[in-house]
Design a protein around this motif. Structure first.
Motif, PDB file in Angstrom:
ATOM      1  N   PHE A   1      12.551 -12.466  30.440  1.00  0.00           N
ATOM      2  CA  PHE A   1      12.203 -13.203  31.503  1.00  0.00           C
ATOM      3  C   PHE A   1      13.089 -12.998  32.797  1.00  0.00           C
ATOM      4  O   PHE A   1      13.046 -13.794  33.684  1.00  0.00           O
ATOM      5  N   GLU A   2      14.244 -12.262  32.707  1.00  0.00           N
ATOM      6  CA  GLU A   2      15.068 -11.916  33.464  1.00  0.00           C
ATOM      7  C   GLU A   2      14.261 -11.389  34.748  1.00  0.00           C
ATOM      8  O   GLU A   2      14.012 -10.164  34.847  1.00  0.00           O
ATOM      9  N   THR A   3      14.274 -11.746  36.125  1.00  0.00           N
ATOM     10  CA  THR A   3      13.892 -11.405  37.122  1.00  0.00           C
ATOM     11  C   THR A   3      14.360 -11.804  38.127  1.00  0.00           C
ATOM     12  O   THR A   3      15.569 -12.456  38.241  1.00  0.00           O
ATOM     13  N   LEU A   4      13.982 -11.333  39.579  1.00  0.00           N
ATOM     14  CA  LEU A   4      14.799 -11.916  40.626  1.00  0.00           C
ATOM     15  C   LEU A   4      14.480 -13.423  41.054  1.00  0.00           C
ATOM     16  O   LEU A   4      15.366 -14.147  41.371  1.00  0.00           O
ATOM     17  N   HIS A   5      13.496 -13.763  40.499  1.00  0.00           N
ATOM     18  CA  HIS A   5      12.898 -15.034  40.600  1.00  0.00           C
ATOM     19  C   HIS A   5      13.875 -16.099  39.548  1.00  0.00           C
ATOM     20  O   HIS A   5      14.120 -17.305  39.746  1.00  0.00           O
ATOM     21  N   TYR A   6      13.950 -15.799  38.459  1.00  0.00           N
ATOM     22  CA  TYR A   6      14.836 -16.183  37.441  1.00  0.00           C
ATOM     23  C   TYR A   6      16.005 -15.563  36.951  1.00  0.00           C
ATOM     24  O   TYR A   6      15.886 -14.469  36.430  1.00  0.00           O
TER      25      TYR A   6
END
Length: 82
Positions: free
Chosen positions: A2-7
């Motif tokens: 789940f690593e993204t710019l949002h998280y």
């Protein structure tokens, strides 16, 4: 996971596996694991629910926490919320 710019932080797979196991071992008949994101703490946490009708309580962005994903505790498959 789940690593993204949002998280900006990744969920550790070992922790995710622990959540699945813990949910299956509960005396309450939980069927689903909801992966949540705490905006304030910038941490993932989990919520166990018994039925799909419980998803609605956690849908959308409340400003404090966000629903990231939902998994079936027994098949470990991701549940689509569309």
């Amino acid at each position: 996971m789940f690593e993204t710019l949002h998280y900006n932080k990744s969920l550790d797979e070992e922790l995710f596996d622990e959540w699945l196991e813990s949910g299956r071992n509960q005396k309450i008949g939980y069927k689903y694991l909801m992966v949540m994101w705490s905006v304030m703490e910038e941490e993932y946490f989990c919520v166990y629910v018994e039925s799909r009708s419980d998803f609605g309580e956690h849908l959308g962005n409340t400003g404090q926490e966000e629903l990231v994903a939902v998994y079936d505790l027994y098949s470990e498959s991701r549940i689509s919320l569309d």
